[in-house]
Design an enzyme around this catalytic site. Structure first.
Site, short mmCIF file in Angstrom:
data_model
loop_
_atom_site.label_atom_id
_atom_site.label_comp_id
_atom_site.label_asym_id
_atom_site.label_seq_id
_atom_site.Cartn_x
_atom_site.Cartn_y
_atom_site.Cartn_z
N GLU A 1 0.78 -1.24 0.00
CA GLU A 1 0.00 0.00 0.00
C GLU A 1 0.81 1.29 0.00
O GLU A 1 0.25 2.37 0.21
CB GLU A 1 -0.99 0.02 1.18
N ILE A 2 2.10 1.22 -0.27
CA ILE A 2 2.87 2.47 -0.27
C ILE A 2 2.55 3.30 -1.51
O ILE A 2 2.39 4.53 -1.42
CB ILE A 2 4.38 2.17 -0.18
#
Length: 855
Positions: free
Chosen positions: A456-457
């Site tokens: 999810e970066i």
């Protein structure tokens, strides 16, 4: 004895000495006689290795149980201190005469200096890397002294935080100082929205002292060059370290077999130069037994053994269990967007499973037996994939071996999650070392399906508001760092060391925060039913190409709550309940969503039960929506399988191994053959979904309309064909035609799918109304209990509909063949109950819950 006899005897002795001059490696496990001490103190206490400082302090009653009540706050001082561990061991003269002595330390958490007999032999700075240290020059005959000094992982990087100029967006780091991003340490140990903060230190994986002669096998990799049903071509690749100063002639042999009576052997002479040597030995296997995922066949494993012999003596040996298969990830542009699915042995596979987090906040608690139990559960729930999430750890070898043996594919994240990270030269070097160590350690496993750079970066950078939080220059530097780590370094490492496996830079691949079009692109995370507060029906329209995260919370059952709370704490928003609820909106949202579908109970215990039911049915709705929409959607991995401590969370199995309703509902939703009845506009549609690899001709569905008292009002039968590996609309009628004149609040459809020989392939129940609107009776459930060997067999029968029956047994980790199920009027059901601790019929107690009994 005459001269001739003496000469023969001497010759025999010389030959015997020559043949036995070299020995097999001697492995000495160094797990005893350890003590620990706080730096600056003089009190040395007994320590457990492998272990952590928190476990040792807990064992000596120097901290309270961090899992109980609000004790988490009381143990935070531990992370700010430095700690020392020491042991002593004896080495004899013969061991010192061996060619090499290597100290193997598989895991040091995290900043550690290692001293042996007054020499600094290692400066460690990465929890995820094992170490092999040549220590023969510093070993002594007799007693040897080994000491490990751990520096506080928080304090170690405070100068970096102070000089960086900005704070990274690591919001899951539950501390005033967000230091976690600077340290290559399990991110979840700093806290998460389901996790306790226990920033541990210690010797968390095994320690060995290995004595050997001539050469060591440092790495053995059975590389699968090509695999088909007719033939498998593999390359036995070995890294062999000649520890002497001379070139040595050796014999390399590889034995391999699927069963004991079909062993084959190949060999070749090799010249080992001093230092590292890379050797290759190809092999072919005709008509191989292919490794198949759970549900498709046996996860067949071959045993490969590589050995090195010098002067007739075996000096090194390593074994591998190898599953021969092909795994390919298809991520291609198509008419809808970009596909994402796994092809195993040439067949597209719908991925069914969950996200896996570390199974304990104190990692050495996770034993091989716990890993074995996890995969027994995963297999029993009809799953074929787990995603090892990027905020935890690269799991122990036993984890991947169990995945191999049970046919469970592993999606492997690198350990980066939910924050940008530094990219200075030292940090990059640490990551490079970490990637090489873990890629080489894990690449031989048949279960390993892919690598993913982070969790999810990329989505965070695009849609979580980070860009607005930072200056343009700072955010641009973050973007450069992202490219360096996840688009350059890690893919380069995978290509160099594990080129046959797929790499993806981030999950989700295309950020989908509030963007409907992004569902069409590769994998997605759907948090609409949680952060977006959407109803579960939103799963029907938010259909991705592959769902790699989605979830909804529930409390664990009461016997788990009682391990951390007292009767006075049994309120939804009590301080103790909030201490075990790490999501800001958690308890309130559970109650809010419950009100959409159920009557919200007044009693805390009833709310816990209904919350479990809510989570199970709500998440099942999503699983069935994903499977129903194949091949557009080809995967459903819910968040999350397990817990790391007793907590309110999204898990399907609680910390003590108890299945929540979610696990039972996933078992039903992931069944190889599924009947899925769903209302679409004004029609009720019945889908047949099959993951089997063969068609079934002449199947039939029987649909009965009955009321809650068991009276059948109408019946339909439809014949057809069940197509392999597909989802097909089988029946469709307006809802009114199914229901007729019956009351929607007290009627149901019972659907049964049968094969042409009459065997039941699947069944399901469809309700026309939400539970809160139903006229649910409080059924009278008859039960009988008897002992069957080491198991308890319970039979249940009901006079009227009993919804979501929960058999509650006050023993942790008990397994039921089924639970949280509906029992139709007149139906009889037998449940088998087992426990690793054994169950006594004399002491066996249980309690039944049903939705109709909750007020």
């Amino acid at each position: 004895m005459n001269g001739k006899d003496l000469a023969c005897s001497l010759a025999t002795c010389i030959v015997s000495l020559t043949a036995s001059a070299y020995e097999k490696p001697q492995v000495c496990t160094l797990h005893t006689n350890w003590t620990f001490c706080q730096v600056g103190d003089t009190l040395w206490s007994e320590a457990k290795v492998p272990g952590t400082i928190h476990q040792d302090l807990l064992n000596h009653n120097r901290i309270p149980n961090p899992f109980y009540g609000m004790n988490e706050e009381a143990v935070q001082w531990v992370e700010n201190e430095d700690w020392m561990y020491r042991t002593s061991f004896v080495v004899n003269e013969h061991q010192l005469s061996r060619d090499a002595a290597v100290l193997e330390m598989d895991g040091l958490d995290t900043y550690a200096d290692v001293y042996l007999n007054g020499a600094l032999i290692l400066h460690a700075d990465n929890m995820f890397v094992g170490h092999k240290i040549q220590v023969k020059p510093v070993l002594r005959k007799g007693v040897n002294h080994l000491l490990v000094r751990f520096r506080s992982a928080v304090k170690e990087v405070l100068p970096q935080l102070a000089t960086n100029g900005f704070e990274y967006p690591a919001s899951n780091d539950h501390s005033p100082w967000r230091t976690s991003v600077y340290t290559r340490k399990a991110p979840y140990s700093y806290g998460w929205d389901w996790g306790i903060r226990l920033a541990t230190c210690g010797i968390w994986r095994p320690v060995r002292l290995v004595f050997s002669d001539v050469a060591r096998i440092e790495d053995y990799y059975v590389c699968q060059k090509s695999v088909s049903a007719n033939r498998a071509e593999v390359d036995n690749r070995l890294e062999i370290n000649n520890v002497t100063s001379r070139t040595v002639t050796a014999l390399l042999k590889v034995n391999y077999h699927y069963s004991a009576n079909d062993t084959k052997e190949i060999s070749k002479r090799i010249e080992l130069r001093p230092g590292e040597n890379t050797v290759s030995l190809p092999a072919s296997i005709d008509n191989p037994h292919l490794w198949m995922p759970n549900g498709w066949g046996e996860p067949s494993l071959y045993k490969f053994t590589a050995s090195v012999t010098v002067d007739g003596a075996e000096i090194a040996r390593q074994e591998r269990e190898v599953g021969l298969r092909t795994i390919r990830v298809v991520m291609d542009d198509d008419e809808y967007g970009k596909s994402f699915y796994f092809v195993v042995n040439g067949r597209p596979m719908f991925a069914k499973g969950a996200n896996f987090i570390p199974d304990d906040a104190l990692l050495p608690n996770v034993t091989p037996q716990r890993y074995k139990r996890i995969f027994e559960d995963v297999k029993a729930a009809n799953m074929n994939m787990l995603r090892v999430w990027g905020g935890g750890i690269y799991e122990d070898d036993n984890f991947y071996s169990e995945a191999d043996r049970n046919g469970i594919l592993i999606w492997q994240d690198f350990m980066f999650a939910c924050s940008t990270y530094p990219h200075d030269p030292l940090f990059i070097k640490r990551v490079e070392t970490e990637a090489e160590y873990n890629i080489k350690r894990l690449r031989g496993h048949a279960s390993l399906a892919m690598w993913c750079g982070n969790n999810e970066i990329y989505e965070g950078m695009r849609y979580w508001g980070w860009k607005r939080k930072y200056t343009a220059e700072t955010f641009a530097e973050m973007e450069r760092g992202y490219d360096v780590l996840f688009r350059q370094l890690l893919p380069k490492m995978v290509e160099r060391l594990d080129s046959s496996r797929f790499y993806m830079h981030s999950s989700p691949y295309e950020a989908n925060w509030g963007r409907p079009d992004s569902w069409k692109i590769a994998d997605s995370h759907n948090w609409g039913t949680w952060h977006g507060r959407k109803p579960f029906e939103s799963f029907d329209s938010s259909i991705p190409r592959f769902m790699s995260e989605y979830g909804f919370q529930a409390f664990p059952e009461m016997k788990t709550i009682r391990t951390f709370a007292e009767e006075k704490d049994f309120e939804l928003e009590s301080p103790v309940m909030n201490a075990h609820q790490k999501a800001d909106i958690g308890n309130a949202l559970i109650k809010q969503t419950m009100g959409l579908y159920y009557k919200v109970p007044a009693r805390f215990e009833d709310m816990v039960y209904v919350g479990l039911v809510l989570q199970g049915h709500g998440m099942r709705h999503g699983m069935e929506a994903h499977r129903r929409n194949r091949p557009y959607c080809m995967g459903s991995l819910f968040w999350q399988l397990n817990d790391s401590w007793p907590v309110v969370s999204w898990s399907a199995i609680d910390y003590y191994g108890n299945w929540k309703a979610l696990m039972y509902q996933s078992k039903r939703a992931f069944a190889p053959i599924l009947i899925n009845a769903i209302r679409e506009d004004n029609n009720l549609c019945v889908y047949l979904i099959s993951d089997e690899l063969h068609d079934r001709d002449d199947v039939s569905i029987t649909v009965e309309l009955m009321d809650f008292d068991g009276k059948t009002h109408s019946r339909w039968t439809c014949n057809g064909r069940l197509t392999a590996n597909s989802s097909l609309l089988f029946m469709k009628k307006p809802v009114g035609e199914w229901l007729g004149k019956q009351d929607a609040a007290s009627s149901l459809l019972h659907l049964t799918l049968k094969a042409k020989n009459g065997a039941t392939l699947a069944d399901n129940v469809y309700y026309f109304a939400y539970p809160k609107d139903q006229k649910l009776p409080e059924a009278s459930i008859e039960t009988s209990v008897k002992r069957r060997g080491d198991e308890i067999e319970m039979t249940l029968k009901t006079d009227r509909l009993a919804r979501d029956i929960f058999i509650e047994v006050p023993v942790q980790g008990v397994r039921f063949t089924d639970n949280f199920f509906d029992l139709l009027p007149g139906q009889r059901k037998t449940i088998v109950i087992t426990s690793t601790e054994g169950l006594s019929l004399k002491d066996f107690t249980f309690r039944l819950h049903q939705l109709g009994g909750v007020r």
